[in-house]
Design a protein around this motif. Structure first.
Motif, PDB file in Angstrom:
ATOM      1  N   SER A  56       0.849  -1.196   0.000  1.00 47.11           N
ATOM      2  CA  SER A  56       0.000   0.000   0.000  1.00 47.11           C
ATOM      3  C   SER A  56       0.880   1.240   0.000  1.00 47.11           C
ATOM      4  O   SER A  56       1.873   1.310   0.721  1.00 47.11           O
ATOM      5  N   SER A  57       0.501   2.252  -0.779  1.00 47.97           N
ATOM      6  CA  SER A  57       1.295   3.483  -0.822  1.00 47.97           C
ATOM      7  C   SER A  57       0.635   4.579   0.015  1.00 47.97           C
ATOM      8  O   SER A  57       0.091   5.549  -0.509  1.00 47.97           O
ATOM      9  N   TRP A  58       0.683   4.402   1.336  1.00 44.55           N
ATOM     10  CA  TRP A  58       0.093   5.431   2.202  1.00 44.55           C
ATOM     11  C   TRP A  58       0.869   6.745   2.114  1.00 44.55           C
ATOM     12  O   TRP A  58       0.323   7.812   2.412  1.00 44.55           O
ATOM     13  N   VAL A  59       2.124   6.691   1.658  1.00 39.77           N
ATOM     14  CA  VAL A  59       2.941   7.910   1.566  1.00 39.77           C
ATOM     15  C   VAL A  59       2.339   8.893   0.560  1.00 39.77           C
ATOM     16  O   VAL A  59       2.318  10.096   0.782  1.00 39.77           O
ATOM     17  N   THR A  60       1.836   8.369  -0.560  1.00 40.25           N
ATOM     18  CA  THR A  60       1.217   9.260  -1.553  1.00 40.25           C
ATOM     19  C   THR A  60      -0.290   9.389  -1.347  1.00 40.25           C
ATOM     20  O   THR A  60      -0.885  10.379  -1.774  1.00 40.25           O
ATOM     21  N   GLY A  71      -4.450   4.507   2.544  1.00 46.01           N
ATOM     22  CA  GLY A  71      -3.469   3.437   2.728  1.00 46.01           C
ATOM     23  C   GLY A  71      -4.062   2.254   3.466  1.00 46.01           C
ATOM     24  O   GLY A  71      -3.796   1.090   3.142  1.00 46.01           O
ATOM     25  N   GLN A  72      -4.912   2.539   4.455  1.00 45.42           N
ATOM     26  CA  GLN A  72      -5.600   1.479   5.197  1.00 45.42           C
ATOM     27  C   GLN A  72      -6.646   0.793   4.318  1.00 45.42           C
ATOM     28  O   GLN A  72      -6.751  -0.432   4.298  1.00 45.42           O
ATOM     29  N   LEU A  73      -7.410   1.587   3.568  1.00 48.50           N
ATOM     30  CA  LEU A  73      -8.408   1.022   2.640  1.00 48.50           C
ATOM     31  C   LEU A  73      -7.777   0.061   1.648  1.00 48.50           C
ATOM     32  O   LEU A  73      -8.393  -0.927   1.239  1.00 48.50           O
TER      33      LEU A  73
END
Length: 348
Positions: free
Chosen positions: A279-283, A289-291
Motif C-alpha cells: 500500500s502506498s500510504w505515503v502518496t 493506505g488502510q483502505l
C-alpha cells in the motif's frame, strides 16, 4: 486460479464497479495470505545525493551539479542517519540518489562497503535500475559486473524505482533521458540471475492511459515468470506539485483515491505471480493506505523515517510504527514487523 489476460484486465479497469474489484482482489489476497497478517518495515530512505542529470519532468527533487542546494552526503552524515534508524529498531536503508554524472563504481563500492562493515545488521536495499545502468556506462563495465561488485561489498537488494510506466510512449514524454523499458527490465533480470532480489514499482497518473498501465504489468509479470526475482509490487500516483511536467501541463491533477484503489485491485488480480503488494500510504495518506488492505495490499511498506523525493512534490504524509500497528489492527488484520526479505521479525 486462471490467469487474467490483457483484454480481461482492461475490461475490469474500465467497467467493473469499485466494490467488485475490491472483492476480487481481497479474495486473491486471502488465498495468498490466509493468516490475515499485514506486514510493515522500519527503515529510512537515504538519498545520498540530489544531483541528477536525467531531468525527469515529474521530479521536484533533482538539482544540477552547480546549484546552491545540491549535495552529496558525507559518510559521517550517512552514519548519523543510520544511528538514528537503529535507535528506533530499524532494519533496512532504502538507499538511492539522483544519477550523479561524475560518480563511478569506486565511489559506490566504497560507500556500500563502509555501511556494510560498520552496520552489518542493516540491510542495504539500494540503487535503482537507472543508477545501476549509468554506473555501468560511466565506469565502462557491464551491468552484471556492476551488480557483482556491489553485491560483493554488501548490496542486498534493489528497489523498483525508475520504472514509472514501462511504456516507452510515456517515458519519451516524462523522462526522455532515462533508460527505456527494455533496459529497466534487463537490469532487474541481471540482478535476479545473481540472486539479488528486487521490487517492482509503478507511478501512474501522469500522461499514461489504461493500455500503458497494462503494458507495464505484462512486462513485470513476464519477467517474474522467467526469474521469480521480484519480492513485491508497489503502486503509487504521480505527485504533480512543483514538477516541470505540471508547469508544462497545468491541467494535470493528482489521481483520485478511486483511481488508485481500482488500479491497486487490478494489479492484485493481474499479477498472479507476485506474493506481496504494498500500500502506498505515503502518496495516498494513511486512511486510503488502510483502505488499500481491502483492495489487495498485504503490506503497508515502510514507517519511512525520512522521505525526500515525494515530499518535494508536495506529499508529506507520515506515520510512525505505533500508528501503523493501530491502523492495521483497526482494519481487522494482525500487524507484524518484517525485514527486507518479507520474513516476520515480530508480531503485535
Amino acid at each position: 486460479m486462471t490467469r487474467v489476460s490483457n483484454d480481461e484486465i482492461l475490461d475490469l479497469m474500465r467497467n467493473a464497479s469499485l466494490k467488485e474489484l475490491g472483492q476480487r482482489a481481497y479474495a486473491i489476497k486471502k488465498e495468498l495470505h490466509p493468516e490475515k497478517i499485514t506486514t510493515f518495515i522500519v527503515d529510512r530512505n537515504i538519498n545520498y545525493t540530489n544531483i541528477c542529470w536525467v531531468d525527469c519532468e515529474f521530479c521536484a527533487f533533482k538539482r544540477k551539479i552547480n546549484e546552491d542546494d545540491a549535495y552529496i552526503l558525507s559518510f559521517a552524515d550517512i552514519d548519523k542517519k543510520i544511528d538514528e534508524l537503529l535507535e528506533i529498531g530499524g532494519t533496512q536503508i532504502l538507499f538511492q540518489g539522483g544519477v550523479h554524472p561524475k560518480l563511478k563504481i569506486d565511489y559506490y563500492e566504497e560507500l556500500v562497503e563502509h555501511i556494510h562493515k560498520k552496520y552489518p545488521q542493516i540491510t542495504i536495499h539500494g540503487f535503482s535500475a537507472i543508477e545501476i545502468n549509468y554506473i555501468a556506462k560511466v565506469s565502462n563495465l557491464s551491468i552484471q559486473e556492476v551488480l557483482l561488485r556491489l553485491k560483493a561489498k554488501g548490496l542486498s537488494s534493489i528497489p523498483g524505482a525508475g520504472a514509472e510506466i514501462l511504456s516507452d510512449r510515456v517515458r519519451d514524454i516524462i523522462a526522455p533521458k532515462k533508460l527505456d523499458s527494455d533496459e529497466w527490465i534487463e537490469v532487474h533480470r541481471q540482478a535476479h540471475k545473481l540472486d539479488i532480489k528486487t521490487t517492482a514499482t509503478m507511478m501512474f497518473g501522469s500522461v499514461d492511459n489504461d493500455e500503458d498501465i497494462v503494458e507495464h504489468w505484462q512486462r513485470i509479470r513476464d519477467l517474474q515468470d522467467e526469474t521469480g526475482g521480484f519480492r513485491a509490487f508497489i503502486l503509487w500516483s504521480f505527485q504533480p506539485n512543483n514538477t516541470p511536467l505540471k508547469a508544462k501541463m497545468p491541467h494535470l491533477q493528482k489521481a483520485s483515491s478511486n483511481r488508485y484503489l481500482r488500479l491497486l485491485a487490478c494489479s492484485r488480480i493481474y499479477l498472479d505471480n507476485f506474493k506481496n503488494i504494498q500500500s502506498s500510504w505515503v502518496t495516498q495518506g494513511s486512511h486510503v493506505g488502510q483502505l488499500a488492505l481491502f483492495f489487495g495490499a498485504n503490506d503497508l511498506g515502510s514507517t519511512m523515517m525520512e522521505e525526500n523525493v515525494v515530499a518535494a512534490a508536495g506529499a508529506k504524509n507520515s506515520m510512525n510504527q505505533q500508528e501503523m500497528i493501530s491502523l492495521i489492527k483497526d482494519s481487522g488484520e494482525f500487524p507484524a514487523k518484517r525485514n527486507t526479505a518479507y520474513e516476520i521479525l515480530e508480531r503485535y
